[in-house]
Design an enzyme around this catalytic site. Structure first.
Site, PDB file in Angstrom:
ATOM      1  N   HIS A  59       0.846  -1.255  -0.127  1.00  0.00           N
ATOM      2  CA  HIS A  59       0.149  -0.023  -0.023  1.00  0.00           C
ATOM      3  C   HIS A  59       0.782   1.158   0.073  1.00  0.00           C
ATOM      4  O   HIS A  59       1.919   1.328   0.392  1.00  0.00           O
ATOM      5  CB  HIS A  59      -0.848  -0.097   1.312  1.00  0.00           C
ATOM      6  CG  HIS A  59      -1.958   0.996   1.491  1.00  0.00           C
ATOM      7  ND1 HIS A  59      -1.557   2.374   1.997  1.00  0.00           N
ATOM      8  CD2 HIS A  59      -3.294   0.595   1.282  1.00  0.00           C
ATOM      9  CE1 HIS A  59      -2.734   2.838   1.973  1.00  0.00           C
ATOM     10  NE2 HIS A  59      -3.807   2.063   1.779  1.00  0.00           N
TER      11      HIS A  59
ATOM     12  N   GLN B  51      -4.483  -5.062   7.151  1.00  0.00           N
ATOM     13  CA  GLN B  51      -5.490  -6.171   6.445  1.00  0.00           C
ATOM     14  C   GLN B  51      -5.434  -7.334   7.536  1.00  0.00           C
ATOM     15  O   GLN B  51      -6.540  -8.242   7.440  1.00  0.00           O
ATOM     16  CB  GLN B  51      -5.546  -6.299   4.998  1.00  0.00           C
ATOM     17  CG  GLN B  51      -5.730  -5.231   4.193  1.00  0.00           C
ATOM     18  CD  GLN B  51      -6.953  -4.747   4.333  1.00  0.00           C
ATOM     19  OE1 GLN B  51      -7.954  -5.307   4.532  1.00  0.00           O
ATOM     20  NE2 GLN B  51      -7.110  -3.483   3.814  1.00  0.00           N
TER      21      GLN B  51
ATOM     22  N   LYS C 218     -10.309  -0.899  10.669  1.00  0.00           N
ATOM     23  CA  LYS C 218     -10.643  -2.101   9.576  1.00  0.00           C
ATOM     24  C   LYS C 218     -11.010  -3.211  10.497  1.00  0.00           C
ATOM     25  O   LYS C 218     -11.178  -4.296  10.068  1.00  0.00           O
ATOM     26  CB  LYS C 218      -9.583  -2.225   8.996  1.00  0.00           C
ATOM     27  CG  LYS C 218      -9.193  -1.024   7.889  1.00  0.00           C
ATOM     28  CD  LYS C 218      -8.286  -1.417   7.109  1.00  0.00           C
ATOM     29  CE  LYS C 218      -7.508  -0.160   6.451  1.00  0.00           C
ATOM     30  NZ  LYS C 218      -8.137   0.080   5.076  1.00  0.00           N
TER      31      LYS C 218
ATOM     32  N   CYS D 223      -4.786   2.381  -3.671  1.00  0.00           N
ATOM     33  CA  CYS D 223      -3.575   2.835  -3.141  1.00  0.00           C
ATOM     34  C   CYS D 223      -2.318   1.899  -3.157  1.00  0.00           C
ATOM     35  O   CYS D 223      -1.636   1.690  -2.516  1.00  0.00           O
ATOM     36  CB  CYS D 223      -3.663   3.001  -1.478  1.00  0.00           C
ATOM     37  SG  CYS D 223      -4.817   4.413  -1.179  1.00  0.00           S
TER      38      CYS D 223
ATOM     39  N   ASP E 202       2.884  -4.564   7.979  1.00  0.00           N
ATOM     40  CA  ASP E 202       1.901  -3.619   7.748  1.00  0.00           C
ATOM     41  C   ASP E 202       0.586  -4.476   8.101  1.00  0.00           C
ATOM     42  O   ASP E 202       0.188  -5.442   7.258  1.00  0.00           O
ATOM     43  CB  ASP E 202       1.619  -3.098   6.345  1.00  0.00           C
ATOM     44  CG  ASP E 202       0.543  -2.282   6.132  1.00  0.00           C
ATOM     45  OD1 ASP E 202      -0.328  -2.549   7.036  1.00  0.00           O
ATOM     46  OD2 ASP E 202       0.404  -1.764   5.258  1.00  0.00           O
TER      47      ASP E 202
END
Ligand code: PMP
Length: 407
Positions: free
Chosen positions: A121, A201, A224, A362, A198
Site C-alpha cells: 500500500h 488487513q 478496519k 492505493c 503492515d
C-alpha cells in the site's frame, strides 16, 4: 461443533438495519461497527470525558485508568509482552510514518538498503520514500511471480543485499494474499534486518501473536477491525521501540523541558505526544476484547467459504478476469471486466446499491507491475452473507448486459 451463525453476528451491527438496500462489500476500506463499540464511544463522551494523565482530579484519573486498560486489552489481543509495547497512533499510515521518521538517520544511514514488496500500500512506500533521498537510503522491491504471488525466491535473493529493514504487508489489500509472514520474518532476521509488518488487513483475518511472529514492529488501524477511525496501533519489541526518534514533540512525551534541552518520557509515552484519541482508544480496546470472545475460527471459515463462492460465481462469467484466487485469501476478490474501465462498472454497481472499490486501491506500483489500470474489489467481512453475494452477482450480470452483451 457450533456452526458460526452469520445472521446472529450480523445483528450486532446497526449499520445494516439503517441501510437495508445496500450490499456492503468494501470492508477492506473500513469495517462496520458493532453496537457495543458505539455504546462505549458514546458513553465515554457522555459520562466520563476528561483528559488523561495530567488531571489533578478523580475524573481524569478514571479516564486514565480506562485508557491504560485499553492499552492492556490491545496488548493481550496481539499477545504483546507488556502494555508498554503498544503505542497509540492515529492509524496504520501514522504508525508507518513514525517508523520511517524514527529509523531514518538513526538506524538507517547513507548507503543502507531497505526491502519492501510489490504488494505494498502507498502508506508502506511513500512513508519511507519521504526520507530516502535525505538520508541516502535505497529501496529494493520483491517482485511478484507470473501467477501474481509474492516471489519468495526473489525475496531470499534480495535479502543477500543485507537490507537493514524489511517491511511487508501481512495481507495484500488488493490481491487478498496472506503472506507467510512468520517465515519471512525469520529469513529477514537471519539477514540481520529489522522487520515491520503492515497489519492493516491482517489484523481482522485471524488472531495475531506478535511474539510468535517475532517481528520487531506490527502496525494496524482500529477502523478496519470493527473499531473507530482515528486510532491505530504501533506495536514494537521494547528494543525496537527504543530505536525510534519521536516523530511528534509536545506534551506527554517528555520528562523535563528546558530551552537548553529536553529529556523524554519512558515508553510508550515517549512516542505519544499530545492529547490522544482517548474515547477511540478505549472503544478499540473494548472491541478487540469483544472480538477475541467471538468464534474467530468460525468467522474465518465463513469468510473463506464465501470467498470461494464469489470466485466460483465470477469465474462462470466469461467477461470477467479474476486477479485473485480463493486460496490463502483473506476475503478479497479483485477482478476486471474485459474491455471495460473498472470505474464504469463500479458506477453501474453503485446505481444498484453495491458498495465496492474500484481503481488502484492505493497500490499504484502493484498495478503498474501487473500492467493494469485498475480493478474492482469486493472485500468481505464475517457479517457478509451468501445472499449479499448473490445480489452483487445479479447486479454485475445486469451491468454486463448493458456494457458488453454476449452475442
Ligand atoms: N496498509 C494496507 C495494507 C491497507 O489496506 C491500508 C488501508 N487501505 C493502509 C495500509 C492504510 O491504513 P489507514 O488508511 O487506516 O492508515
Amino acid at each position: 461443533p457450533v456452526i458460526f451463525n452469520v445472521e446472529q453476528f450480523r445483528r450486532q451491527f446497526p449499520f445494516f438495519a439503517h441501510n437495508p438496500d445496500w450490499v456492503y462489500l468494501d470492508n477492506a476500506a473500513t469495517s462496520q461497527k458493532p453496537q457495543r463499540m458505539l455504546d462505549v464511544l458514546h458513553q465515554f463522551y457522555l459520562e466520563q470525558n476528561s483528559n488523561i494523565h495530567r488531571g489533578a482530579h478523580l475524573l481524569a484519573d478514571r479516564a486514565t485508568t480506562r485508557f491504560e486498560q485499553a492499552r492492556q486489552q490491545i496488548a493481550e489481543f496481539i499477545q504483546a509482552p507488556t502494555a508498554a509495547n503498544i503505542v497509540f497512533t492515529s492509524g496504520t499510515t501514522a504508525a508507518l510514518n513514525q517508523l520511517a521518521f524514527g529509523l531514518m538517520g538513526t538506524v538507517l544511514q547513507p548507503g543502507d538498503r531497505i526491502l519492501l514488496t510489490a504488494l505494498e500500500h502507498h502508506a508502506n512506500i511513500v512513508s519511507w520514500q519521504l526520507h530516502c533521498q535525505t538520508y541516502g537510503v535505497e529501496i529494493d522491491v520483491v517482485p511478484l511471480t507470473a501467477e501474481r504471488q509474492l516471489d519468495l525466491a526473489a525475496y531470499q535473493q534480495l535479502l543477500k543485499r543485507s537490507p537493514k529493514l524489511v517491511s511487508f504487508c501481512h495481507v495484500s489489500n488488493v490481491l487478498g494474499q496472506v503472506l507467510p509472514v512468520q517465515q519471512m520474518v525469520a529469513l529477514a532476521q537471519q539477514a540481520g534486518a529489522l522487520t515491520v509488518i503492515d497489519g492493516a488487513q491482517g489484523i481482522s483475518f485471524q488472531p495475531v501473536d506478535v511474539q510468535h511472529l517475532d517481528c520487531d514492529f506490527y502496525v494496524f488501524s482500529g477502523h478496519k477491525v470493527y473499531g473507530p477511525t482515528g486510532i491505530g496501533v504501533l506495536y514494537g519489541k521494547t528494543t525496537a521501540l527504543d530505536l525510534l526518534r519521536p516523530l511528534l514533540g509536545g506534551g506527554e512525551m517528555i520528562k523535563k523541558v528546558a530551552f537548553s534541552g529536553s529529556t523524554y518520557a519512558d515508553l510508550p509515552q515517549r512516542l505519544e505526544a499530545g492529547t490522544a484519541a482517548i474515547a477511540e482508544a478505549i472503544a478499540l480496546g473494548d472491541v478487540l476484547l469483544w472480538l477475541s470472545q467471538q468464534d474467530r475460527v468460525g468467522m474465518q471459515q465463513h469468510k473463506a467459504e464465501l470467498t470461494l463462492y464469489a470466485h466460483q460465481q465470477l469465474a462462470a462469467l466469461p467477461q470477467i478476469e479474476l486477479l485473485t484466487n480463493a486460496s490463502h485469501n483473506a476475503g478479497i476478490i479483485t477482478f476486471n471486466v474485459h474491455g471495460e474501465h473498472p470505474s464504469d462498472v463500479a458506477t453501474l454497481l453503485n446505481e444498484q446499491c453495491i458498495a465496492l472499490r474500484s481503481g488502484q486501491h492505493c497500490a499504484m506500483p502493484l498495478f503498474d507491475s501487473m500492467a493494469l489500470q485498475g480493478a474492482l474489489r469486493w472485500s468481505l467481512a464475517a457479517y457478509t452473507t451468501q445472499q449479499e453475494l448473490d445480489t452483487a452477482i445479479k447486479a454485475l450480470t445486469n451491468a454486463l448486459e448493458l456494457l458488453c452483451p454476449l452475442p
